[in-house]
Design an enzyme around this catalytic site. Structure first.
Site, PDB file in Angstrom:
ATOM      1  N   HIS A   1      -2.801   1.200   6.836  1.00 27.27           N
ATOM      2  CA  HIS A   1      -3.145   1.118   5.414  1.00 27.27           C
ATOM      3  C   HIS A   1      -3.343   2.526   4.843  1.00 27.27           C
ATOM      4  CE1 HIS A   1      -4.346  -0.990   1.802  1.00 27.27           C
ATOM      5  NE2 HIS A   1      -5.378  -0.158   1.663  1.00 27.27           N
TER       6      HIS A   1
ATOM      7  N   CYS B   1       0.809  -1.227   0.000  1.00 27.33           N
ATOM      8  CA  CYS B   1       0.000   0.000   0.000  1.00 27.33           C
ATOM      9  C   CYS B   1       0.839   1.272   0.000  1.00 27.33           C
ATOM     10  CB  CYS B   1      -1.005  -0.026   1.150  1.00 27.33           C
ATOM     11  SG  CYS B   1      -0.290   0.093   2.804  1.00 27.33           S
TER      12      CYS B   1
ATOM     13  N   HIS C   1      -5.757   1.799  -4.511  1.00 28.85           N
ATOM     14  CA  HIS C   1      -4.821   1.319  -3.482  1.00 28.85           C
ATOM     15  C   HIS C   1      -4.366  -0.098  -3.797  1.00 28.85           C
ATOM     16  CE1 HIS C   1      -7.926  -0.999  -0.817  1.00 28.85           C
ATOM     17  NE2 HIS C   1      -8.366  -0.934  -2.046  1.00 28.85           N
TER      18      HIS C   1
END
Length: 337
Positions: free
Chosen positions: A300, A252, A312
């Site tokens: 995240h 990420c 993402h």
């Protein structure tokens, strides 16, 4: 002592200020009226509103609906043309030996006819006519006639077959010429529509980002954000691999680092660091291109696209994709740069 009154006819001329004042007032009124008229004209003239992004997108869709059938028709003609050109080449190969065979046969007949015309009957025929037994002469003449007829049949067959191939070749050549012209016309039409689509795309506001993999994004406030969005969207479909920063796999924070690196902004490959490397932005002020973080420990991060969507690197087993920001606990937004 009392002052004598001056008779009316002896009094000096009375100063009159009204005409000049009236003229000035008239001029002022005219100027005011002109201003009102101009103002009214301006107000009455319809304002030329620039087309909205949605209107431009609708026009692009309309042009594309015209372009796609043209492309498919072009593909059809091109495929048929390829097949017909191969057929024509194959026929050309078959015609060549037939043409040679017919030419040789015609040369033989022509040579015999020429020799007979110049020298008279050949020695073989003369000997046959002079020395033949009268009982067998008829049979021998019949044999010669059959041989001549056979030669003629061979020539006729070769000519007939060649004519068949020639006719078919002419038909194919005409079809190829027609399809070549059609292909050229379709290519020109496609080129024109493509130019129209590009012109429309170029008319989109600079704050609009249009990419292949992401939805059209409006309200992108900086060039860095535009570059980051295009870069991140170009990675959609690539695998998630822990600890990687591209160009073939991402995690990420690796994806957000890679996206902003393309825009000349260097972020640390770690969500916690990226949180501190950007300017804090409220959810109400969040704009496409901002980083969006999740969970209380910020483990995240994605690249915000607006309308509650982000691009993402999701997780192992799931490639880079566009998804909603509402599926995870939201921690906040940061603006790099």
């Amino acid at each position: 002592m009392p002052v004598a009154a001056v008779p009316p006819h002896r009094r000096g001329p009375k100063r009159n200020t009204r005409p000049g004042g009236l003229r000035r007032a008239a001029r002022a009124l005219l100027v005011l009226a002109a201003a009102v008229a101009v103002g009214a004209g301006v107000l009455a003239a319809p304002a030329h509103a620039e087309p909205t992004v949605d209107e431009i997108e609708a026009q692009i869709d309309k042009e594309w609906r015209k372009l796609e059938p043209t492309i498919e028709q072009y593909n059809k003609v091109r495929s048929e043309l390829r097949v017909n050109r191969k057929k024509a080449a194959d026929l050309e190969k078959k015609i060549e030996p037939l043409a040679l065979e017919a030419e040789l046969a015609m040369n033989r007949v022509g040579s015999l006819a020429s020799r007979y015309y110049v020298n008279g009957p050949s020695q073989e025929i003369s000997a046959l006519l002079l020395n033949a037994n009268p009982d067998t002469l008829g049979e021998q003449m019949a044999l010669l006639d059959r041989l001549a007829a056979q030669e003629r049949r061979q020539i006729d067959e070769v000519v007939r077959v060649r004519q068949k191939y020639d006719d078919r070749k002419r038909s194919l050549d005409a079809l190829i010429a027609s399809q070549t012209k059609q292909q050229t016309e379709l290519a020109a039409k496609r080129k024109q529509i493509e130019a129209d689509v590009k012109r429309l795309e170029a008319s989109l506001p600079k704050t609009t980002v249009k990419t292949t993999n992401c939805p059209t994004i409006n309200g992108v406030v900086s060039e860095a954000a535009r570059i980051a969005i295009r870069t991140a969207c170009a990675q959609i479909g690539k695998p998630y691999v822990f600890g990687t920063t591209g160009p073939n796999t991402f995690d990420c924070s690796g994806l957000t680092q890679y996206a902003y690196k393309a825009a000349g902004i260097y972020l640390t490959h770690f969500t916690g660091a990226q949180w501190n490397e950007g300017k804090a932005i409220s959810r109400a002020d969040a704009r496409p291109g901002d980083l969006v973080f999740f969970f209380s420990d910020l483990h995240h991060v994605g690249l915000y696209l607006g309308n509650n969507q982000m691009v993402h690197a999701a997780r192992a087993g799931k490639p880079v994709n566009v998804s909603s920001i509402t599926t995870m606990p939201l921690a906040g937004f940061r603006r790099p740069g």
